[in-house]
Design a protein around this motif. Structure first.
Motif, mmCIF file in Angstrom:
data_model
loop_
_atom_site.group_PDB
_atom_site.id
_atom_site.type_symbol
_atom_site.label_atom_id
_atom_site.label_comp_id
_atom_site.label_asym_id
_atom_site.label_seq_id
_atom_site.Cartn_x
_atom_site.Cartn_y
_atom_site.Cartn_z
ATOM 1 N N SER A 148 64.435 24.843 66.721
ATOM 2 C CA SER A 148 63.870 23.916 65.741
ATOM 3 C C SER A 148 62.360 24.083 65.735
ATOM 4 C CB SER A 148 64.251 22.469 66.065
ATOM 5 O OG SER A 148 63.682 22.066 67.299
ATOM 6 N N VAL A 149 61.757 23.982 64.541
ATOM 7 C CA VAL A 149 60.322 24.185 64.372
ATOM 8 C C VAL A 149 59.726 22.961 63.689
ATOM 9 C CG1 VAL A 149 58.529 25.603 63.308
ATOM 10 C CG2 VAL A 149 60.594 26.682 64.197
ATOM 11 N N THR A 150 58.608 22.500 64.213
ATOM 12 C CA THR A 150 57.852 21.423 63.583
ATOM 13 C C THR A 150 56.445 21.928 63.327
ATOM 14 O OG1 THR A 150 59.125 19.765 64.800
ATOM 15 C CG2 THR A 150 57.070 19.029 63.774
ATOM 16 N N HIS A 151 55.996 21.904 62.069
ATOM 17 C CA HIS A 151 54.637 22.279 61.714
ATOM 18 C C HIS A 151 53.796 21.004 61.599
ATOM 19 C CE1 HIS A 151 55.705 26.434 61.047
ATOM 20 N NE2 HIS A 151 56.595 26.120 60.124
ATOM 21 N N VAL A 152 52.821 20.874 62.477
ATOM 22 C CA VAL A 152 51.972 19.678 62.504
ATOM 23 C C VAL A 152 50.657 20.002 61.803
ATOM 24 C CG1 VAL A 152 50.829 17.973 63.964
ATOM 25 C CG2 VAL A 152 53.007 18.987 64.693
ATOM 26 N N PRO A 153 50.320 19.323 60.712
ATOM 27 C CA PRO A 153 49.040 19.586 60.054
ATOM 28 C C PRO A 153 47.876 19.069 60.893
ATOM 29 C CG PRO A 153 50.156 17.744 59.002
ATOM 30 C CD PRO A 153 51.114 18.289 60.011
ATOM 31 N N VAL A 154 46.886 19.920 61.090
ATOM 32 C CA VAL A 154 45.680 19.512 61.819
ATOM 33 C C VAL A 154 44.723 18.949 60.772
ATOM 34 C CG1 VAL A 154 43.850 20.239 63.384
ATOM 35 C CG2 VAL A 154 46.103 21.315 63.511
ATOM 36 N N ALA A 155 44.853 17.647 60.529
ATOM 37 C CA ALA A 155 44.135 16.991 59.442
ATOM 38 C C ALA A 155 43.264 15.870 59.993
ATOM 39 C CB ALA A 155 45.129 16.451 58.415
ATOM 40 N N ALA A 156 42.712 15.068 59.085
ATOM 41 C CA ALA A 156 41.766 14.025 59.492
ATOM 42 C C ALA A 156 42.405 12.967 60.374
ATOM 43 C CB ALA A 156 41.167 13.376 58.246
ATOM 44 N N ASN A 157 43.739 12.826 60.308
ATOM 45 C CA ASN A 157 44.386 11.805 61.128
ATOM 46 C C ASN A 157 44.596 12.245 62.575
ATOM 47 O OD1 ASN A 157 46.282 13.741 60.433
ATOM 48 N ND2 ASN A 157 47.975 12.292 60.334
#
Length: 327
Positions: free
Chosen positions: A213-222
């Motif tokens: 299983s793969v989870t792509h976590v956005p490296v964003a302002a939060n």
């Protein structure tokens, strides 16, 4: 800062290994060797490249590494892009690197070397998605491919059978499904892979991949800023160079009308002046960042157009230019 900041921060995070990419080769072998030795506390891998004895990178690149991860012996190898920079295949390339004549054979040799010691084999590839599929088909023994170069994000893993027909005859292997995961570019995504492993009946003391299983976590302002990283960056300050100009408004690499962009026009005009050509053509994906309003520094230009490769000047008729542009 020539990559020093990124490597030192990645070292502080405990990065296990990295594959050699094409933009590292914007530096010559001496500068790149000093950068890796001084700022990277992890191995830099390229199974299909070997520094010659007269290269400053001699001893600084290795095909693979063995890591202990959650009690599993994970063999990790790197695969560099053999066609980027375009002068890399030349025997007279400025980094004094010898490129393996057969990519799949070089990777297979690295896999065979890791197999007796590793329970799982992971490839860090900078080939691009299509070439990752081709590499898996032409080899056997790879369990996971983590790829890059084309700046794409695979929403779900792409699967490719290994051990193509030629290998089945030569090595007697059986095809296995191998996942490929790409995580975009510029540190905008962090991909987390969770592997379900089981003993491999075909390979003693090895593991086989049952599920992924793969989870792509956005490296964003939060994402909370790390105080240690902020302190490190504050100590560095701005690059010690005077600005070249002051931009009253941004120069973007895209146009609302889908045609010429402000940054594209600036770049091709600069190329025409530098080369005395009548026409300059730049692929739009070569522009990697917009120029923001405010002081313009050389480092901003390098981020926007991060290529240090030879230009190709050709003589064409007006009819040929027209045909190339319209087609």
């Amino acid at each position: 800062f020539g990559g020093r900041v990124e490597l030192e921060l990645l070292s502080s995070l405990g990065l296990g290994a990295m594959a050699l990419g094409n933009h590292e080769l914007s530096l010559d072998d001496g500068a790149l060797s000093a950068l890796f030795r001084g700022s990277a506390a992890f191995p830099v891998l390229a199974a299909n490249l070997s520094p010659r004895a007269d290269s400053a990178l001699f001893g600084g690149l290795q095909p693979s590494a063995l890591l202990q991860i959650a009690g599993v012996r994970v063999g990790v190898m790197g695969v560099a892009n053999p066609g980027s920079p375009p002068n890399l295949p030349s025997a007279a390339n400025p980094w004094r690197l010898a490129l393996a004549p057969n990519l799949a054979a070089a990777v297979q040799a690295a896999v065979d070397d890791l197999a007796p010691r590793a329970q799982l084999v992971v490839v860090l590839s900078h080939l691009g998605l299509d070439q990752d599929h081709a590499l898996i088909s032409a080899t056997t023994g790879i369990d996971v491919v983590l790829g890059g170069h084309q700046h794409v994000v695979t929403a779900e893993p792409e699967w490719q059978d290994d051990c193509g027909a030629a290998l089945q005859d030569a090595r007697g292997c059986s095809p296995r499904r191998v996942p490929i995961v790409h995580s975009g570019a510029y540190g905008r995504w962090l991909s987390r892979l969770e592997l379900e492993l089981a003993p491999d009946p075909a390979r003693a003391d090895s593991l086989e991949l049952r599920a992924l299983s793969v989870t792509h976590v956005p490296v964003a302002a939060n994402v909370p800023e790390n105080p240690r990283v902020l302190h490190y960056l504050d100590e560095l300050g701005l690059p010690p160079e005077p600005p070249l100009a002051l931009l009253p408004e941004p120069l973007t690499r895209t146009s609302a009308l889908g045609g010429d962009s402000a940054l594209g026009d600036l770049t091709t005009d600069a190329l025409r002046m530098a080369t005395a050509a009548d026409v300059a053509i730049v692929n739009s994906s070569g522009l990697r960042a917009d120029l923001e309003a405010g002081p313009l520094r050389r480092s901003d230009l390098e981020l926007a157009f991060p290529f240090d490769e030879p230009w190709r000047l050709v003589w064409l008729s007006g009819r040929d230019v027209r045909r190339a542009v319209l087609q």
